[in-house]
Write an enzyme that holds these catalytic residues in place. Structure first.
Site, short mmCIF file in Angstrom:
data_model
loop_
_atom_site.label_atom_id
_atom_site.label_comp_id
_atom_site.label_asym_id
_atom_site.label_seq_id
_atom_site.Cartn_x
_atom_site.Cartn_y
_atom_site.Cartn_z
N ARG A 36 0.81 -1.21 0.00
CA ARG A 36 0.00 0.00 0.00
C ARG A 36 0.85 1.27 0.00
NH1 ARG A 36 -5.34 -1.41 3.69
NH2 ARG A 36 -6.60 -1.83 1.86
N LYS A 197 -22.09 -15.85 -0.42
CA LYS A 197 -23.50 -15.61 -0.12
C LYS A 197 -24.16 -14.59 -1.04
CE LYS A 197 -23.23 -16.60 4.80
NZ LYS A 197 -23.32 -15.99 6.12
N GLY A 354 -11.44 -9.16 -1.50
CA GLY A 354 -10.33 -9.78 -0.79
C GLY A 354 -10.02 -11.18 -1.27
N GLY A 377 -14.12 -2.82 0.57
CA GLY A 377 -15.47 -2.26 0.74
C GLY A 377 -15.79 -1.17 -0.27
P1 ADP Z 1 -14.61 -11.63 -1.99
O1 ADP Z 1 -13.83 -11.56 -0.70
O2 ADP Z 1 -13.71 -11.65 -3.18
O3 ADP Z 1 -15.67 -10.56 -2.09
P2 ADP Z 1 -16.42 -13.63 -0.95
O4 ADP Z 1 -15.93 -13.34 0.43
O5 ADP Z 1 -17.79 -13.22 -1.30
O6 ADP Z 1 -15.39 -13.04 -2.04
O7 ADP Z 1 -16.38 -15.19 -1.23
C1 ADP Z 1 -15.25 -15.99 -1.07
C2 ADP Z 1 -15.57 -17.24 -0.32
O8 ADP Z 1 -16.60 -17.98 -0.95
C3 ADP Z 1 -14.38 -18.14 -0.26
O9 ADP Z 1 -14.03 -18.35 1.09
C4 ADP Z 1 -14.85 -19.45 -0.91
O10 ADP Z 1 -14.36 -20.61 -0.29
C5 ADP Z 1 -16.34 -19.35 -0.73
N1 ADP Z 1 -17.05 -20.22 -1.68
C6 ADP Z 1 -17.07 -20.12 -3.01
N2 ADP Z 1 -17.80 -21.13 -3.54
C7 ADP Z 1 -18.24 -21.89 -2.52
C8 ADP Z 1 -19.05 -23.07 -2.42
N3 ADP Z 1 -19.55 -23.65 -3.50
N4 ADP Z 1 -19.30 -23.55 -1.19
C9 ADP Z 1 -18.79 -22.95 -0.10
N5 ADP Z 1 -18.03 -21.83 -0.12
C10 ADP Z 1 -17.75 -21.32 -1.31
#
Ligand code: ADP
Ligand code: MG
Length: 396
Positions: A36, A197, A354, A377
């Site tokens: 950073r 989610k 992230g 965020g």
């Molecule tokens: P980001 O941080 O890039 O915004 P998220 O935090 O929304 O992404 O999602 C990442 C998480 O989603 C990871 O920990 C990954 O393991 C989980 N994930 C992705 N696909 C699945 C799945 N089919 N079942 C359970 N967890 C999942």
């Protein structure tokens, strides 16, 4: 573009209040990852080269308006000097007589680092008095802290209103990349949204279906969309209370002419662990005692067709449980294809989040993407179509 950059500013002899995000990890008083800091170095160099004095404003941790010695910015001084190649003077306050004296004593070619803005409770309240005190320390306001721009704080918002304001080089790069991906993109535009989610990415999905031509849904959230179609997803991560919302998003996409791609085949396993025994089945054939952990090869192929026909890609969220191989396969394949298309000049690719950044790094694809946002965020709020206060304050 609707904001000033350093190119629009006369910097010679000017004190430039430069808001940066240097929330770097520190182990035993030593910066362990200076990414950073290095990212704001071009802005600091530019200000110095043009005869200006950079005065750094930054937050560090969450001291909540108290002076917390462990959250002082002073241990960062050596790392800043190393990255900037210039002397950095530290001042133990970001306002008031001490800061005013430090500014007055600043020599040509020196950089001033002011103490953690969040040591004052006015920072997170976007307090006008604190902003006015900080404004006295400079002639120009420059922001290089896109990752803090979703928060209306005194050093990101109120202060920007009090001085001639502009974007620094990092902010400029981030805004141009994001504008190129969703503002005035080359079409067709594809969004890939995955991750855990639906509930955490609801607004994002709602905004994207109105702006992009294709929406590829993967990861755990795809399970919720499958369940919404009446498919039994077994023990998969799935938000059964969100199926109505998923159907609304599908309907909204239809109205807007956005094509949604959902998995047609999936990789299932009975344990959430690396190397777990697994099989590939049709998306509607997940066994009752198994869970969907990745998209299957047919889905990857369909996604490849969509990517190959796209001019612009915006990506947030991995396609599967990428932390535990082999459930990183779909994410890796899509990431490597997007990287190759970008390298050959056939795709503009922007990604953020992230876990997304970690997944793209793991796939060896991040370096070839057009732009990787590390803003977290702020990146998500921008993808949701929200106006970021710290960006709006620069667009006057
Ligand atoms: P980001 O941080 O890039 O915004 P998220 O935090 O929304 O992404 O999602 C990442 C998480 O989603 C990871 O920990 C990954 O393991 C989980 N994930 C992705 N696909 C699945 C799945 N089919 N079942 C359970 N967890 C999942
Ligand atoms: Mg995450």
């Amino acid at each position: 573009m609707g904001w000033n950059t350093l190119d629009d500013m006369e910097l010679a002899g000017k004190r430039v209040l430069l808001r940066v995000d240097i929330n770097v990890p520190v182990d035993n008083g030593v910066v362990s990852d200076d990414t950073r800091i290095r990212r704001v170095a071009p802005t600091v160099a530019d200000i110095l080269a043009r005869g200006g004095s950079p005065i750094l404003l930054a937050h560090f941790g969450r001291p909540k308006g108290q002076v917390v010695p462990e959250m002082s910015l002073s241990p960062l001084q050596p790392a800043l000097e190393a990255a900037f190649g210039a002397p950095v003077v530290f001042c133990a306050d970001c306002r008031g007589p001490a800061a005013e004296a430090a500014v007055a004593a600043l020599q040509d070619g020196e950089i001033l680092l002011l103490e953690n803005t969040r040591f004052h409770s006015g920072e997170e309240k976007n307090d006008a008095d604190l902003a006015a005190e900080m404004a006295q320390l400079g002639d120009i306001y420059c922001s290089d802290a896109f990752s803090a721009a979703h928060r209306a704080h005194a050093s990101t918002e109120a202060l920007a209103q009090l001085l001639p304001a502009c974007a620094g080089r990092l902010m400029q790069a981030e805004l141009s990349a994001l504008e190129g991906a969703l503002g005035q993109p080359k079409r067709p535009v594809t969004a890939v949204v995955g991750g855990a989610k639906v509930s955490s990415k609801l607004e994002l999905l709602g905004n994207l279906v109105e702006k992009v031509d294709h929406l590829v849904i993967g990861g755990g959230m795809a399970n919720t969309f499958l369940a919404a179609q009446g498919i039994d997803v077994g023990k998969s991560l799935c938000e059964h209370d969100m199926t109505g919302t998923a159907l609304e998003i599908v309907a909204k996409a239809q109205t807007a002419g956005c094509k949604i791609l959902l998995p047609t085949d999936v990789v299932v396993a009975r344990e959430f662990k690396a190397g777990a025994d697994n099989q590939t089945v049709a998306a509607d054939a997940c066994p009752a005692d198994a869970m969907i952990l990745d998209a299957g090869p047919a889905t990857v192929a369909a996604m490849a067709d969509v990517l190959a026909s796209s001019q612009t890609l915006i990506w947030n969220g991995p396609m599967g449980a990428f932390e535990i191989p082999p459930f990183d396969a779909a994410t890796n394949a899509a990431a490597q294809q997007a990287a190759a298309l970008t390298k050959s000049g056939d795709l503009i690719s922007v990604a953020g989040g992230g876990d997304t950044v970690a997944a793209l790094n793991q796939a060896g694809a991040a370096k070839d993407f057009s732009y990787i946002s590390t803003a977290g965020g702020a990146f998500l709020e921008w993808m949701e179509g929200k106006t970021l206060p710290g960006v709006a304050a620069l667009t006057r």
